[in-house]
Scaffold this motif. Structure first.
Motif, mmCIF file in Angstrom:
data_model
loop_
_atom_site.group_PDB
_atom_site.id
_atom_site.type_symbol
_atom_site.label_atom_id
_atom_site.label_comp_id
_atom_site.label_asym_id
_atom_site.label_seq_id
_atom_site.Cartn_x
_atom_site.Cartn_y
_atom_site.Cartn_z
ATOM 1 N N VAL A 166 -30.537 -24.056 -40.838
ATOM 2 C CA VAL A 166 -29.603 -23.322 -39.993
ATOM 3 C C VAL A 166 -30.261 -22.031 -39.505
ATOM 4 O O VAL A 166 -30.844 -21.286 -40.294
ATOM 5 C CB VAL A 166 -28.310 -22.977 -40.765
ATOM 6 C CG1 VAL A 166 -27.354 -22.181 -39.884
ATOM 7 C CG2 VAL A 166 -27.627 -24.246 -41.269
ATOM 8 N N LEU A 167 -30.166 -21.771 -38.195
ATOM 9 C CA LEU A 167 -30.653 -20.519 -37.630
ATOM 10 C C LEU A 167 -29.523 -19.887 -36.832
ATOM 11 O O LEU A 167 -28.955 -20.512 -35.931
ATOM 12 C CB LEU A 167 -31.864 -20.752 -36.720
ATOM 13 C CG LEU A 167 -32.427 -19.501 -36.031
ATOM 14 C CD1 LEU A 167 -32.928 -18.484 -37.059
ATOM 15 C CD2 LEU A 167 -33.546 -19.865 -35.053
ATOM 16 N N ILE A 168 -29.193 -18.633 -37.171
ATOM 17 C CA ILE A 168 -28.103 -17.905 -36.527
ATOM 18 C C ILE A 168 -28.663 -16.670 -35.845
ATOM 19 O O ILE A 168 -29.344 -15.861 -36.479
ATOM 20 C CB ILE A 168 -27.041 -17.469 -37.556
ATOM 21 C CG1 ILE A 168 -26.551 -18.665 -38.373
ATOM 22 C CG2 ILE A 168 -25.872 -16.771 -36.854
ATOM 23 C CD1 ILE A 168 -25.801 -18.271 -39.632
ATOM 24 N N SER A 169 -28.394 -16.529 -34.558
ATOM 25 C CA SER A 169 -28.796 -15.343 -33.825
ATOM 26 C C SER A 169 -27.574 -14.469 -33.592
ATOM 27 O O SER A 169 -26.538 -14.951 -33.120
ATOM 28 C CB SER A 169 -29.415 -15.739 -32.476
ATOM 29 O OG SER A 169 -29.583 -14.602 -31.647
ATOM 30 N N THR A 170 -27.665 -13.186 -33.934
ATOM 31 C CA THR A 170 -26.524 -12.289 -33.743
ATOM 32 C C THR A 170 -26.982 -10.835 -33.681
ATOM 33 O O THR A 170 -28.036 -10.485 -34.216
ATOM 34 C CB THR A 170 -25.485 -12.465 -34.870
ATOM 35 O OG1 THR A 170 -24.352 -11.637 -34.615
ATOM 36 C CG2 THR A 170 -26.079 -12.103 -36.229
ATOM 37 N N HIS A 171 -26.181 -10.018 -33.026
ATOM 38 C CA HIS A 171 -26.419 -8.565 -33.071
ATOM 39 C C HIS A 171 -25.379 -7.885 -33.949
ATOM 40 O O HIS A 171 -25.414 -6.670 -34.130
ATOM 41 C CB HIS A 171 -26.377 -7.970 -31.657
ATOM 42 C CG HIS A 171 -25.013 -8.006 -31.021
ATOM 43 N ND1 HIS A 171 -24.496 -9.140 -30.444
ATOM 44 C CD2 HIS A 171 -24.055 -7.056 -30.896
ATOM 45 C CE1 HIS A 171 -23.281 -8.880 -29.966
ATOM 46 N NE2 HIS A 171 -22.999 -7.629 -30.241
ATOM 47 N N MET A 172 -24.448 -8.683 -34.520
ATOM 48 C CA MET A 172 -23.379 -8.137 -35.364
ATOM 49 C C MET A 172 -23.712 -8.406 -36.822
ATOM 50 O O MET A 172 -23.371 -9.454 -37.377
ATOM 51 C CB MET A 172 -22.037 -8.748 -34.973
ATOM 52 C CG MET A 172 -21.651 -8.480 -33.536
ATOM 53 S SD MET A 172 -19.990 -9.086 -33.089
ATOM 54 C CE MET A 172 -20.231 -10.858 -33.244
ATOM 55 N N ILE A 173 -24.369 -7.474 -37.460
ATOM 56 C CA ILE A 173 -24.878 -7.672 -38.812
ATOM 57 C C ILE A 173 -23.757 -7.877 -39.823
ATOM 58 O O ILE A 173 -23.930 -8.578 -40.825
ATOM 59 C CB ILE A 173 -25.776 -6.477 -39.224
ATOM 60 C CG1 ILE A 173 -26.489 -6.796 -40.538
ATOM 61 C CG2 ILE A 173 -24.990 -5.201 -39.315
ATOM 62 C CD1 ILE A 173 -27.560 -5.783 -40.893
ATOM 63 N N ASP A 174 -22.568 -7.317 -39.555
ATOM 64 C CA ASP A 174 -21.475 -7.439 -40.517
ATOM 65 C C ASP A 174 -20.887 -8.845 -40.569
ATOM 66 O O ASP A 174 -20.129 -9.165 -41.488
ATOM 67 C CB ASP A 174 -20.366 -6.430 -40.192
ATOM 68 C CG ASP A 174 -19.824 -6.594 -38.786
ATOM 69 O OD1 ASP A 174 -20.599 -6.956 -37.882
ATOM 70 O OD2 ASP A 174 -18.615 -6.360 -38.574
ATOM 71 N N THR A 175 -21.233 -9.714 -39.615
ATOM 72 C CA THR A 175 -20.655 -11.063 -39.593
ATOM 73 C C THR A 175 -21.400 -12.052 -40.475
ATOM 74 O O THR A 175 -20.889 -13.140 -40.750
ATOM 75 C CB THR A 175 -20.633 -11.619 -38.160
ATOM 76 O OG1 THR A 175 -21.983 -11.767 -37.677
ATOM 77 C CG2 THR A 175 -19.849 -10.715 -37.222
#
Length: 240
Positions: free
Chosen positions: A179-188
């Motif tokens: 699984v690879l998740i890209s995000t700018h919301m570190i709290d998620t």
């Protein structure tokens, strides 16, 4: 397993990805963190085979441009791309037939899990952003991929869908999927990740492994804020 080796992507003179290399193993959850414009979506689209680039990307040992690799990959884009005049049910049925998935119960379970069963006759143009996102997630998972990539997957989702998606990440990990998740919301992303790559200006600025025996004293959010803003998480929160 997902292997990215020396990937560089330019948009004319703009260098979006600069010689990126990383590996996410079977049964691992990898995260790409970084502010908007760091190059996260570009590498995600490159992995999905949507962009031309220099370097090599392998999905379970197969070149990502091959049919074999595409059968092994599930992709949830940042912006859902549904057909306006197809219903939710028709979207999933199209994917089921394209991948020759014989077990129709998989579709039904996904529709139920993401609370779409009673909305299955709604057309794409009638759906909110959150509902479109849920359909996109269902389509990506329908053929039981070995590697699943998510680009900002929680944007627009309701609390129930976010809860289900977080549970799903851990289920995929337990099943040995990559699984690879890209995000700018570190709290998620909470604490279920195995390896996090923090990106800035098209490069990986730091990599942190989520291990109990890690000698790195900095938490992920402290490292993130130090790199992206040049300050600690406590300092950043004081300014909010």
């Amino acid at each position: 397993m997902l292997v990215v080796n020396g990937v560089t992507k330019k948009y004319k003179k703009f260098l979006a990805n600069d010689n990126l290399s990383f590996t996410i193993g079977d049964g691992e959850i990898g995260v790409l963190l970084g502010p908007n414009g760091a190059g996260k979506s570009t590498i995600i689209k490159s992995i999905a085979g949507l962009l031309r680039y220099e370097g090599d990307i392998e999905i379970c040992g197969e070149d990502n441009h091959t049919i074999e690799a595409k059968r092994l990959l599930g992709y949830v884009p940042e912006m859902p791309a549904l057909y306006d005049t197809l219903t939710i049910d028709e979207h999933l049925e199209f994917i089921r037939r394209a991948y020759k998935v014989e077990d129709t119960s998989i579709k039904e379970k996904l529709l139920e899990r993401f609370e779409l069963t009673d909305k299955r006759k709604k057309m794409g143009k009638e759906l909110s952003k959150g509902m479109q996102q849920k359909v996109s997630i269902c389509c990506a998972l329908l053929h039981d991929p070995k590697v699943v990539i998510f680009d900002e997957p929680m944007v627009g989702l309701d609390p129930h869908a976010i809860k289900e998606l977080k549970a799903l990440f851990q289920e995929l990990k337990a099943q040995g999927k990559t699984v690879l998740i890209s995000t700018h919301m570190i709290d998620t992303i909470e604490d279920y990740w195995d390896v996090a790559h923090i990106m800035m200006n098209g490069r990986i600025a730091a990599t942190k492994h989520n291990r109990a025996d890690s000698s790195d004293e900095k938490s992920l959010d402290e490292l993130f804020f130090q790199i992206t803003e040049g300050k600690s998480s406590d300092e950043a929160k004081k300014e909010e």
